[in-house]
Every structure is written in C-alpha cells, then in structure tokens.
Design a protein around this motif. Structure first.
Motif, PDB file in Angstrom:
ATOM      1  N   LEU A 162       0.830  -1.219   0.027  1.00 52.80           N
ATOM      2  CA  LEU A 162      -0.134  -0.016  -0.063  1.00 52.80           C
ATOM      3  C   LEU A 162       0.968   1.257   0.094  1.00 52.80           C
ATOM      4  O   LEU A 162       1.608   1.601   0.987  1.00 52.80           O
ATOM      5  CB  LEU A 162      -0.790  -0.182   1.194  1.00 52.80           C
ATOM      6  N   THR A 163       1.140   1.877  -1.205  1.00 56.37           N
ATOM      7  CA  THR A 163       2.236   2.564  -1.342  1.00 56.37           C
ATOM      8  C   THR A 163       1.569   4.254  -1.504  1.00 56.37           C
ATOM      9  O   THR A 163       0.465   4.540  -1.470  1.00 56.37           O
ATOM     10  CB  THR A 163       2.822   2.523  -2.770  1.00 56.37           C
ATOM     11  N   PRO A 164       2.718   5.114  -1.068  1.00 55.75           N
ATOM     12  CA  PRO A 164       2.112   6.424  -1.582  1.00 55.75           C
ATOM     13  C   PRO A 164       1.954   6.803  -2.920  1.00 55.75           C
ATOM     14  O   PRO A 164       2.095   5.757  -3.717  1.00 55.75           O
ATOM     15  CB  PRO A 164       3.588   7.200  -0.770  1.00 55.75           C
ATOM     16  N   ASP A 165       1.817   7.987  -3.355  1.00 51.08           N
ATOM     17  CA  ASP A 165       1.652   8.374  -4.704  1.00 51.08           C
ATOM     18  C   ASP A 165       2.789   8.542  -5.568  1.00 51.08           C
ATOM     19  O   ASP A 165       2.765   8.732  -6.848  1.00 51.08           O
ATOM     20  CB  ASP A 165       0.674   9.282  -4.965  1.00 51.08           C
ATOM     21  N   ALA A 172      10.057   5.860  -9.756  1.00 54.39           N
ATOM     22  CA  ALA A 172      10.041   4.986  -8.637  1.00 54.39           C
ATOM     23  C   ALA A 172       8.915   3.895  -8.591  1.00 54.39           C
ATOM     24  O   ALA A 172       9.174   2.951  -7.989  1.00 54.39           O
ATOM     25  CB  ALA A 172       9.469   6.237  -7.454  1.00 54.39           C
ATOM     26  N   LEU A 173       7.893   4.138  -9.204  1.00 55.06           N
ATOM     27  CA  LEU A 173       6.735   3.073  -9.290  1.00 55.06           C
ATOM     28  C   LEU A 173       7.424   2.116 -10.052  1.00 55.06           C
ATOM     29  O   LEU A 173       7.199   0.896  -9.698  1.00 55.06           O
ATOM     30  CB  LEU A 173       5.505   3.862 -10.170  1.00 55.06           C
ATOM     31  N   GLU A 174       8.336   2.206 -11.106  1.00 51.31           N
ATOM     32  CA  GLU A 174       8.807   1.044 -12.073  1.00 51.31           C
ATOM     33  C   GLU A 174       9.813   0.118 -10.960  1.00 51.31           C
ATOM     34  O   GLU A 174       9.723  -0.984 -10.943  1.00 51.31           O
ATOM     35  CB  GLU A 174       9.710   1.569 -12.891  1.00 51.31           C
ATOM     36  N   VAL A 175      10.350   0.781  -9.823  1.00 48.07           N
ATOM     37  CA  VAL A 175      11.098   0.040  -8.954  1.00 48.07           C
ATOM     38  C   VAL A 175      10.269  -0.856  -7.895  1.00 48.07           C
ATOM     39  O   VAL A 175      10.544  -2.123  -8.070  1.00 48.07           O
ATOM     40  CB  VAL A 175      11.909   1.020  -7.963  1.00 48.07           C
ATOM     41  N   VAL A 176       9.220  -0.407  -7.681  1.00 52.48           N
ATOM     42  CA  VAL A 176       8.278  -1.399  -7.183  1.00 52.48           C
ATOM     43  C   VAL A 176       7.706  -2.432  -7.599  1.00 52.48           C
ATOM     44  O   VAL A 176       7.543  -3.415  -7.374  1.00 52.48           O
ATOM     45  CB  VAL A 176       7.114  -0.325  -6.088  1.00 52.48           C
ATOM     46  N   ARG A 213      -0.560   2.703 -14.342  1.00 50.33           N
ATOM     47  CA  ARG A 213       0.636   2.317 -15.010  1.00 50.33           C
ATOM     48  C   ARG A 213       1.030   1.154 -14.520  1.00 50.33           C
ATOM     49  O   ARG A 213       1.706   0.276 -15.169  1.00 50.33           O
ATOM     50  CB  ARG A 213       1.603   3.578 -14.485  1.00 50.33           C
ATOM     51  N   VAL A 214       0.540   0.714 -13.141  1.00 49.58           N
ATOM     52  CA  VAL A 214       1.013  -0.388 -12.715  1.00 49.58           C
ATOM     53  C   VAL A 214       0.449  -1.582 -13.793  1.00 49.58           C
ATOM     54  O   VAL A 214       1.248  -2.569 -13.914  1.00 49.58           O
ATOM     55  CB  VAL A 214       0.264  -1.050 -11.362  1.00 49.58           C
ATOM     56  N   LYS A 215      -0.771  -1.564 -14.067  1.00 48.63           N
ATOM     57  CA  LYS A 215      -1.343  -2.521 -15.213  1.00 48.63           C
ATOM     58  C   LYS A 215      -0.740  -2.443 -16.505  1.00 48.63           C
ATOM     59  O   LYS A 215      -0.277  -3.526 -16.985  1.00 48.63           O
ATOM     60  CB  LYS A 215      -2.701  -2.338 -15.229  1.00 48.63           C
TER      61      LYS A 215
END
Length: 335
Positions: A162-165, A172-176, A213-215
């Motif tokens: 459950l991450t920040p935005d 950053a998102l790509e790393v997670v 973007r995750v999808k």
C-alpha cells in the motif's frame, strides 16, 4: 462483548502529535452510531502480536492510524507493517499519522519485517508506509528491499503493498513493480472535489494514473484502491470515481466509514448506513470490479488475506469464462 470505538483526542495528546494542525478550529467529534462497534482488544494473541511488533521495533499502521479493527486483526496475528518510520511528510486532514521531518531509513528494517512475517506465520501480508517526499525515490527502493526480504524468509506468503503516490518521483513506481508484489494498493481516499481540504498534498489524477501504470507495466499484479465515505461526497461523485477506477483496470475497491481521530481533524459530514454501503457495493460489482469490500468498518488491509484469496479465485473464474467464450466462438466459425 462489544464497546464503542474510543479515540483519545485530548488537547495535550493532539498538540504533541499534530502540531501542524494546532491552528485549525476545533471540529467537535460526533457521537458514533450503534453499527460502529468493535470488540475490546483483550485477546491473549493480541498481546502476543503487540509484543512481537515491539520486540522487532516495527511500526504498524494499525496503531498509528488508530484503526478500529486492531483488536480483531491482532487477535488473528494479522498486522499491517508501516515501513520507513512513523513520521509522514504530508498533513492530510483525515490522517492520524504524525507529520514532520522523518528520520533516515533503517537498513535493517526489511529483515525485521521479514522476521515478523515469518514468526506470525502470515499467508498474506500488507506492507504500507508513510509518505517520504524527502527521499529522491519516495522510498521505492526500500519497498523493493522489504518485498525481497519477505520473499526470502516466507516464500509462500503473498505480499500486498500500500504505497504513497510517488508524486514527482520519476522511476519510483517502476522499482516497486519490478519487485513484483502480488497486490499493488494505493488509496484514492476521497472524490476529486474534496482533495484540496482532505488530501491537499496529493493529486487525484496522479493517483489514478499510478494504478493504471501498474497494469501497463505488469498486468499480472492485482491493483486495489480505497475510499473513505462520510466526508461530504455525493453518490454521483462516487459513481464517477468507480468509473475512473475501471478505466484504469483496478481490480479491487474498498469503501469504509471515515472516523475522525481528533477535534483538529476533518469533521465527519455524516455516518453512512450499512444499507448504503451495501448499495455502493452492488454498484461496484455491476461496474465489473473483481472484488469489493464495502462496510462501515472496512479498511484497506481489513481481512486482506481472505480478500486476496477471493480476488485470485475471481480472476481465475474470469479467465475460464473468457477461454470458454473463445472456444465457443472458434467452434462457431469452424462450423
């Protein structure tokens, strides 16, 4: 035995915890309705879970956010880990987490989280964090290290983040996502109209784009988001948010009643009835979410293990249905 939810909102406590809110006018805390009740946290396993969190020097959102379900969850050894400290760089008007300048990251924290997950015997773990706008990557690499440590210590445990935005944190998102959590959760919290007063440090469309973007990066990861009700939102606004979620292909939506932590926090506009929550749940199912949880006491990580099992089963059923439809279509073309 059940008791009313009691939240400490004494002046001295709130002044120490929320100095950034001290200048705000008081919002009297409304009397809670009978349907918002929880069991007192007195089960022996609750105290065992609490001791493990203290022994491992871990922070939990269960405590920091004053979650009303802590007694039930900890009595089942379900604790939601809050990494990167207990101090947040933002000051959302609904949130009970302390605001200020956070401490440096603890390099050993991933191992301590992994040890706690293994000792609790968790089938599913939720890992969240404070906002860390002070870090170049918003804490993304630390999330990845925690995921890796849990995978090593408990290979069978499914992991939900459950991450920040990650606002203004490119890459950053790509790393997670690369660390491949089973569920990527990020809470929208409320409708766009209320962002300037409820979630002023965030941007609604940034949050929706994050999950979209995750999808795009990894369609196999389940996506999830949650809303607080009772802040003044309208039914039509909630319907629009649900539609935005579906455009972003979000799999799972949670909806729960906002509860005011102190007199310095945003006031409860109204208490949404269980019947209304049931109506919103039905609306969400019609819109095509794989999983829906909507009750007054629903929180992002409440019953997360059972919900994940249901979520996975719903996807498998969906894939079977699609495969069956394709087979039927192919046979029709041949004949």
């Amino acid at each position: 035995m059940s008791v009313r939810v009691l939240i400490d909102h004494r002046k001295t406590a709130q002044a120490a915890r929320h100095p950034e809110k001290a200048h705000r006018p008081d919002n009297p805390i409304a009397r809670k309705p009978d349907w918002i009740r929880v069991k007192a946290p007195n089960h022996p396993v609750y105290h065992e879970t609490r001791k493990l969190m203290r022994d491992n020097k871990l922070v939990t959102v269960c405590e920091e956010a004053a979650c009303p379900n802590i007694g039930e969850c900890w009595s089942q050894r379900h604790a939601t880990m809050m990494i990167m400290g207990e101090i947040c760089t933002r000051a959302c008007s609904f949130c009970n987490v302390t605001t200020g300048l956070p401490h440096a990251l603890d390099a050993d924290e991933p191992n301590r989280v992994a040890d706690a997950v293994a000792r609790l015997g968790l089938r599913h773990v939720v890992i969240t964090s404070v906002d860390r706008d002070d870090l170049p990557d918003g804490g993304a690499q630390h999330f990845a290290e925690v995921i890796a440590a849990v995978r090593k210590a408990s290979p069978e445990t499914t992991i939900e983040v459950l991450t920040p935005d990650f606002l203004r944190k490119p890459g950053a998102l790509e790393v997670v996502v690369k660390a491949r959590p089973d569920v990527f959760n990020h809470n929208i919290e409320t409708v766009p109209r209320l962002y300037t007063t409820i979630r002023p440090g965030a941007r609604y469309y940034q949050s929706v784009r994050l999950l979209d973007r995750v999808k795009q990066l990894d369609p196999s990861i389940f996506t999830k988001s949650g809303l607080m009700l009772g802040l003044g939102e309208e039914k039509a606004e909630l319907a629009q948010v649900m539609d935005d979620f579906r455009v972003a292909d979000i799999d799972f939506i949670t909806m729960g009643q906002y509860l005011q932590p102190t007199v310095k926090h945003a006031a409860v506009a109204r208490f949404v009835t269980p019947e209304e929550f049931a109506d919103y749940a039905a609306m969400a199912r019609v819109k095509g979410f794989l999983q829906v949880s909507a009750t007054p006491l629903t929180r992002s990580s409440y019953h997360a293990d059972a919900d994940f099992a249901a979520l996975r089963a719903a996807r498998e059923a969906q894939l079977r249905d699609r495969s069956g439809a394709r087979d039927s279509h192919d046979k029709t073309k041949i004949s």
